[in-house]
Scaffold this motif. Structure first.
Motif, PDB file in Angstrom:
ATOM      1  N   ILE A 103     -91.731 108.581  38.771  1.00  0.00           N
ATOM      2  CA  ILE A 103     -92.796 109.327  38.102  1.00  0.00           C
ATOM      3  C   ILE A 103     -94.095 108.534  38.161  1.00  0.00           C
ATOM      4  O   ILE A 103     -94.119 107.323  37.882  1.00  0.00           O
ATOM      5  N   GLY A 104     -95.173 109.219  38.531  1.00  0.00           N
ATOM      6  CA  GLY A 104     -96.472 108.562  38.603  1.00  0.00           C
ATOM      7  C   GLY A 104     -97.534 109.345  37.864  1.00  0.00           C
ATOM      8  O   GLY A 104     -97.360 110.531  37.554  1.00  0.00           O
ATOM      9  N   LEU A 105     -98.639 108.668  37.580  1.00  0.00           N
ATOM     10  CA  LEU A 105     -99.797 109.305  36.966  1.00  0.00           C
ATOM     11  C   LEU A 105    -101.063 108.836  37.672  1.00  0.00           C
ATOM     12  O   LEU A 105    -101.296 107.628  37.814  1.00  0.00           O
ATOM     13  N   VAL A 106    -101.857 109.796  38.127  1.00  0.00           N
ATOM     14  CA  VAL A 106    -103.179 109.524  38.687  1.00  0.00           C
ATOM     15  C   VAL A 106    -104.154 110.501  38.032  1.00  0.00           C
ATOM     16  O   VAL A 106    -103.778 111.294  37.185  1.00  0.00           O
ATOM     17  N   HIS A 107    -105.424 110.441  38.444  1.00  0.00           N
ATOM     18  CA  HIS A 107    -106.447 111.308  37.871  1.00  0.00           C
ATOM     19  C   HIS A 107    -106.985 112.240  38.946  1.00  0.00           C
ATOM     20  O   HIS A 107    -106.872 111.953  40.147  1.00  0.00           O
ATOM     21  N   TYR A 108    -107.617 113.296  38.520  1.00  0.00           N
ATOM     22  CA  TYR A 108    -108.131 114.281  39.480  1.00  0.00           C
ATOM     23  C   TYR A 108    -109.181 113.693  40.411  1.00  0.00           C
ATOM     24  O   TYR A 108    -109.415 114.219  41.488  1.00  0.00           O
ATOM     25  N   ARG A 109    -109.796 112.583  40.031  1.00  0.00           N
ATOM     26  CA  ARG A 109    -110.789 111.944  40.902  1.00  0.00           C
ATOM     27  C   ARG A 109    -110.361 110.558  41.384  1.00  0.00           C
ATOM     28  O   ARG A 109    -111.090 109.924  42.133  1.00  0.00           O
ATOM     29  N   ARG A 110    -109.189 110.103  40.965  1.00  0.00           N
ATOM     30  CA  ARG A 110    -108.784 108.734  41.292  1.00  0.00           C
ATOM     31  C   ARG A 110    -107.327 108.732  41.758  1.00  0.00           C
ATOM     32  O   ARG A 110    -106.437 109.146  41.022  1.00  0.00           O
ATOM     33  N   TYR A 111    -107.105 108.259  42.987  1.00  0.00           N
ATOM     34  CA  TYR A 111    -105.779 108.296  43.603  1.00  0.00           C
ATOM     35  C   TYR A 111    -105.437 106.961  44.252  1.00  0.00           C
ATOM     36  O   TYR A 111    -106.323 106.189  44.645  1.00  0.00           O
ATOM     37  N   PHE A 112    -104.147 106.710  44.406  1.00  0.00           N
ATOM     38  CA  PHE A 112    -103.700 105.625  45.264  1.00  0.00           C
ATOM     39  C   PHE A 112    -103.967 106.030  46.710  1.00  0.00           C
ATOM     40  O   PHE A 112    -103.758 107.185  47.095  1.00  0.00           O
ATOM     41  N   SER A 113    -104.420 105.070  47.502  1.00  0.00           N
ATOM     42  CA  SER A 113    -104.683 105.336  48.923  1.00  0.00           C
ATOM     43  C   SER A 113    -104.466 104.042  49.685  1.00  0.00           C
ATOM     44  O   SER A 113    -105.245 103.087  49.543  1.00  0.00           O
ATOM     45  N   LEU A 114    -103.422 103.994  50.495  1.00  0.00           N
ATOM     46  CA  LEU A 114    -103.080 102.744  51.168  1.00  0.00           C
ATOM     47  C   LEU A 114    -104.128 102.320  52.184  1.00  0.00           C
ATOM     48  O   LEU A 114    -104.296 101.130  52.448  1.00  0.00           O
ATOM     49  N   ASN A 115    -104.842 103.284  52.762  1.00  0.00           N
ATOM     50  CA  ASN A 115    -105.904 102.906  53.704  1.00  0.00           C
ATOM     51  C   ASN A 115    -107.251 102.759  53.007  1.00  0.00           C
ATOM     52  O   ASN A 115    -108.263 102.482  53.647  1.00  0.00           O
ATOM     53  N   HIS A 116    -107.259 102.955  51.706  1.00  0.00           N
ATOM     54  CA  HIS A 116    -108.455 102.789  50.865  1.00  0.00           C
ATOM     55  C   HIS A 116    -109.611 103.669  51.343  1.00  0.00           C
ATOM     56  O   HIS A 116    -110.779 103.277  51.282  1.00  0.00           O
ATOM     57  N   LYS A 117    -109.262 104.867  51.801  1.00  0.00           N
ATOM     58  CA  LYS A 117    -110.284 105.812  52.246  1.00  0.00           C
ATOM     59  C   LYS A 117    -110.285 107.030  51.337  1.00  0.00           C
ATOM     60  O   LYS A 117    -109.239 107.473  50.868  1.00  0.00           O
ATOM     61  N   LYS A 118    -111.480 107.564  51.090  1.00  0.00           N
ATOM     62  CA  LYS A 118    -111.593 108.762  50.276  1.00  0.00           C
ATOM     63  C   LYS A 118    -111.100 109.973  51.050  1.00  0.00           C
ATOM     64  O   LYS A 118    -110.977 109.946  52.270  1.00  0.00           O
TER      65      LYS A 118
ATOM     66  N   GLU B 162     -98.922  96.045  43.999  1.00  0.00           N
ATOM     67  CA  GLU B 162    -100.208  96.704  43.829  1.00  0.00           C
ATOM     68  C   GLU B 162    -100.553  97.507  45.074  1.00  0.00           C
ATOM     69  O   GLU B 162    -100.166  97.153  46.192  1.00  0.00           O
ATOM     70  N   ALA B 163    -101.287  98.594  44.859  1.00  0.00           N
ATOM     71  CA  ALA B 163    -101.746  99.435  45.963  1.00  0.00           C
ATOM     72  C   ALA B 163    -103.227  99.743  45.769  1.00  0.00           C
ATOM     73  O   ALA B 163    -103.684  99.868  44.622  1.00  0.00           O
ATOM     74  N   PRO B 164    -103.979  99.879  46.851  1.00  0.00           N
ATOM     75  CA  PRO B 164    -105.389 100.239  46.717  1.00  0.00           C
ATOM     76  C   PRO B 164    -105.532 101.633  46.113  1.00  0.00           C
ATOM     77  O   PRO B 164    -104.625 102.464  46.199  1.00  0.00           O
ATOM     78  N   PHE B 165    -106.679 101.875  45.498  1.00  0.00           N
ATOM     79  CA  PHE B 165    -106.967 103.207  44.970  1.00  0.00           C
ATOM     80  C   PHE B 165    -108.419 103.552  45.281  1.00  0.00           C
ATOM     81  O   PHE B 165    -109.241 102.668  45.565  1.00  0.00           O
TER      82      PHE B 165
END
Length: 250
Positions: free
Chosen positions: A75-90, A225-228
């Protein structure tokens, strides 16, 4: 294993198409139209919930809902404007996907966003320069000695995991959420927020952010840890100026 990452939102917003993600409307119990949920969304006011507390608990009402009602193994929690992203790209095409999540959980049980480092501020001074000190001080009093030792250690550091973003196995989440919400519910009864402005009334969400690292340290939890990414533009000049102003004049 089944995984589900809940995306907390208080308004309509574009969401990832990956079925890994489940949009959840926070504070939905106080919606002017209880039938306004878009297709595929859920409200945080079904099942066992604390939706009514959203104005003071922020996205933690979504975490509580997931903890109490989700049958997912991860189970995870993120925000509508903030996500985990392994390549750190929007971009929603770049958010953490199911395969990447599976790879992360081959050898881990907890995934967190990379820490934010304040460099010239301790975690404690950063909090009290931005918020009322009462709640964070009282939270320490509500902990047993082991957790108080970790509290003192974490508050002296200059870096921390923020945003109440996390991904955990259900077992790890149950352990963390049981402890955290117990502290926050006790804290509700200990402090008077009637004189707080609307922003500061979000106090239990703010304190909840600071409890995570205390829990991890006290229980010697291992994590990766993972980039976001923050999907919208940020005014870093304004944020920096606000940071310095609070430190000098709060």
């Amino acid at each position: 294993m089944q995984a589900k990452i809940y995306v907390a939102s208080h308004k309509l917003y574009q969401m990832p198409s990956d079925p890994l993600y489940q949009p959840i409307w926070v504070g939905h119990s106080k919606s002017s139209n209880p039938f306004d949920l878009p297709a595929g969304w859920i409200g945080d006011d079904t099942g066992d919930n604390i939706s009514d507390k959203n104005s003071s608990f922020n996205e933690l009402t979504a975490l509580y809902w997931a903890w109490k009602n989700s049958d997912a193994d991860i189970i995870g929690l993120v925000h509508y404007r903030r996500y985990f992203s392994l390549n750190h790209k929007k971009g929603l095409n770049n958010v953490l996907n199911s395969k990447q999540l599976g790879d992360l959980f081959k050898n881990n049980q907890i995934v967190l966003p990379k820490k934010r480092n304040y460099f010239i501020e301790t975690n404690y001074s950063h909090y009290v320069h931005a918020h009322h000190a009462e709640a964070i001080n009282k939270a320490r009093e509500l902990m047993n000695p082991t957790y108080q030792t970790s509290y003192d250690k974490i508050m002296k550091r200059t870096d921390q995991h923020l945003f109440n973003m996390l991904i955990m196995t259900h077992q790890q989440l149950d352990e963390y959420a049981s402890w955290m919400f117990n502290i926050l519910f006790k804290l509700e009864k200990e402090i008077d927020t009637s004189t707080y402005n609307q922003y500061e009334k979000r106090v239990f969400g703010f304190v909840g952010e600071r409890l995570l690292d205390i829990f991890l340290d006290a229980n010697d939890k291992k994590y990766v840890e993972a980039p976001f990414v923050f999907e919208e533009k940020q005014n870093w000049l304004r944020k920096g100026a606000s940071f310095i102003y609070r430190k000098l004049f709060h």
